[in-house]
Design a protein around this motif. Structure first.
Motif, PDB file in Angstrom:
ATOM      1  N   ASP A   1       0.839  -1.209   0.000  1.00 14.75           N
ATOM      2  CA  ASP A   1       0.000   0.000   0.000  1.00 14.75           C
ATOM      3  C   ASP A   1       0.868   1.251   0.000  1.00 14.75           C
ATOM      4  OD1 ASP A   1      -2.580  -1.195   0.104  1.00 14.75           O
ATOM      5  OD2 ASP A   1      -2.328  -1.583   2.252  1.00 14.75           O
ATOM      6  N   LEU A   2       1.920   1.206   0.839  1.00 17.42           N
ATOM      7  CA  LEU A   2       2.789   2.383   0.950  1.00 17.42           C
ATOM      8  C   LEU A   2       3.537   2.597  -0.370  1.00 17.42           C
ATOM      9  CD1 LEU A   2       4.112   1.729   4.572  1.00 17.42           C
ATOM     10  CD2 LEU A   2       2.491   3.497   3.896  1.00 17.42           C
ATOM     11  N   HIS A   3       3.985   1.492  -0.949  1.00 18.10           N
ATOM     12  CA  HIS A   3       4.734   1.555  -2.197  1.00 18.10           C
ATOM     13  C   HIS A   3       3.857   2.078  -3.347  1.00 18.10           C
ATOM     14  CE1 HIS A   3       7.946   0.492  -4.880  1.00 18.10           C
ATOM     15  NE2 HIS A   3       7.098  -0.176  -5.642  1.00 18.10           N
ATOM     16  N   ARG A   4       2.588   1.623  -3.351  1.00 19.24           N
ATOM     17  CA  ARG A   4       1.686   2.004  -4.459  1.00 19.24           C
ATOM     18  C   ARG A   4       0.840   3.230  -4.141  1.00 19.24           C
ATOM     19  NH1 ARG A   4      -0.586  -3.515  -7.221  1.00 19.24           N
ATOM     20  NH2 ARG A   4       1.444  -4.251  -7.916  1.00 19.24           N
ATOM     21  N   HIS A   5       1.068   3.801  -2.985  1.00 17.95           N
ATOM     22  CA  HIS A   5       0.320   4.985  -2.534  1.00 17.95           C
ATOM     23  C   HIS A   5      -1.183   4.735  -2.410  1.00 17.95           C
ATOM     24  CE1 HIS A   5       4.054   7.131  -3.001  1.00 17.95           C
ATOM     25  NE2 HIS A   5       4.139   6.705  -4.244  1.00 17.95           N
ATOM     26  N   THR A   6      -1.547   3.518  -2.029  1.00 12.48           N
ATOM     27  CA  THR A   6      -2.967   3.236  -1.788  1.00 12.48           C
ATOM     28  C   THR A   6      -3.293   3.376  -0.294  1.00 12.48           C
ATOM     29  OG1 THR A   6      -2.336   0.902  -1.810  1.00 12.48           O
ATOM     30  CG2 THR A   6      -3.446   1.716  -3.766  1.00 12.48           C
ATOM     31  N   ASP A   7      -2.273   3.720   0.506  1.00 10.33           N
ATOM     32  CA  ASP A   7      -2.489   3.861   1.952  1.00 10.33           C
ATOM     33  C   ASP A   7      -3.428   5.015   2.282  1.00 10.33           C
ATOM     34  OD1 ASP A   7      -0.150   5.254   0.918  1.00 10.33           O
ATOM     35  OD2 ASP A   7       0.098   6.045   2.950  1.00 10.33           O
ATOM     36  N   GLY A   8      -3.343   6.102   1.503  1.00  9.46           N
ATOM     37  CA  GLY A   8      -4.181   7.279   1.772  1.00  9.46           C
ATOM     38  C   GLY A   8      -5.662   6.942   1.643  1.00  9.46           C
ATOM     39  N   THR A   9      -6.011   6.197   0.592  1.00 11.21           N
ATOM     40  CA  THR A   9      -7.411   5.818   0.372  1.00 11.21           C
ATOM     41  C   THR A   9      -7.902   4.943   1.520  1.00 11.21           C
ATOM     42  OG1 THR A   9      -6.737   5.660  -1.914  1.00 11.21           O
ATOM     43  CG2 THR A   9      -8.949   4.883  -1.417  1.00 11.21           C
TER      44      THR A   9
END
Ligand SMILES: Cc1cc2nc3c(=O)[nH]c(=O)nc-3n(C[C@H](O)[C@H](O)[C@H](O)COP(=O)(O)O)c2cc1C
Length: 173
Positions: free
Chosen positions: A142-150
């Motif tokens: 998630d952190l790598h793909r920037h899906t953590d914010g969602t």
């Protein structure tokens, strides 16, 4: 009136702390780290990793310091922990067990490499002694793909929605 939320986290190497800080800022919440009685350095480096792994595998209870904030003054406590050996890091479990009587409502999140979020979140809910209003697991991917914010925003919105409903129900009664 705005609900009061406290974000509490345990972090060995900084990832859970970063997620907790972003969550606290998005929720307009106060924030506090879970501190062990023993020096934080004993968790660092290769030795610290092995020690932490052994503690987790043996379910060795951690000795944590009391919180600096008054936990009972908050509508909800958001607790975050890293996953260790497919379970929640023992300091976070020890904190939840010690504070369970002071916690009105709880929401839980964990940070992890890839596997073990489900048992970790279950252990945390059991330690808190109550069903969480919202849960969230943030992986390295998630952190790598920037899906953590969602994920964080969905978690925060669910928590706010559920708190608002509970407050409505309290007014009706
Ligand atoms: C002792 C130890 C055991 C771990 N076990 C797991 C595991 O079972 N599953 C997993 O996905 N990640 C595991 N990890 C990785 C951490 O959960 C992950 O890196 C986490 O984001 C670290 O959070 P922190 O930087 O806040 O300490 C482990 C890390 C440590 C130190």
């Amino acid at each position: 009136m705005q609900c009061r939320i406290l974000v509490v986290y345990y972090s060995r190497s900084g990832t859970t702390r970063q997620i907790a800080e972003m969550l606290a800022s998005e929720l307009g919440a106060d924030i506090e780290a879970i501190r062990e009685r023993r020096a934080a350095e004993m968790r660092l480096g290769a030795r610290g990793y092995v020690r932490s792994l052994i503690d987790a595998l043996r379910h060795r209870p951690a000795d944590v310091l009391p919180p600096l904030h008054d936990v009972s003054a908050y509508d909800a406590i958001v607790v975050g922990a890293p996953v260790w050996a497919r379970g929640a890091a023992p300091p976070a479990l020890a904190w939840l067990k010690a504070q369970r009587a002071q916690i009105r409502h709880v929401a839980l999140f964990c940070s992890l490499g890839a596997r073990g979020s489900r048992p970790a979140l279950e252990q945390m809910a059991k330690a808190a002694g109550k069903a969480p209003l919202a849960v969230c697991a943030i992986t390295a991917r998630d952190l790598h793909r920037h899906t953590d914010g969602t994920k964080r925003q969905g978690f925060g919105q669910k928590l706010r929605r559920r708190l608002a409903k509970l407050r409505e129900a309290e007014w009706v009664m």
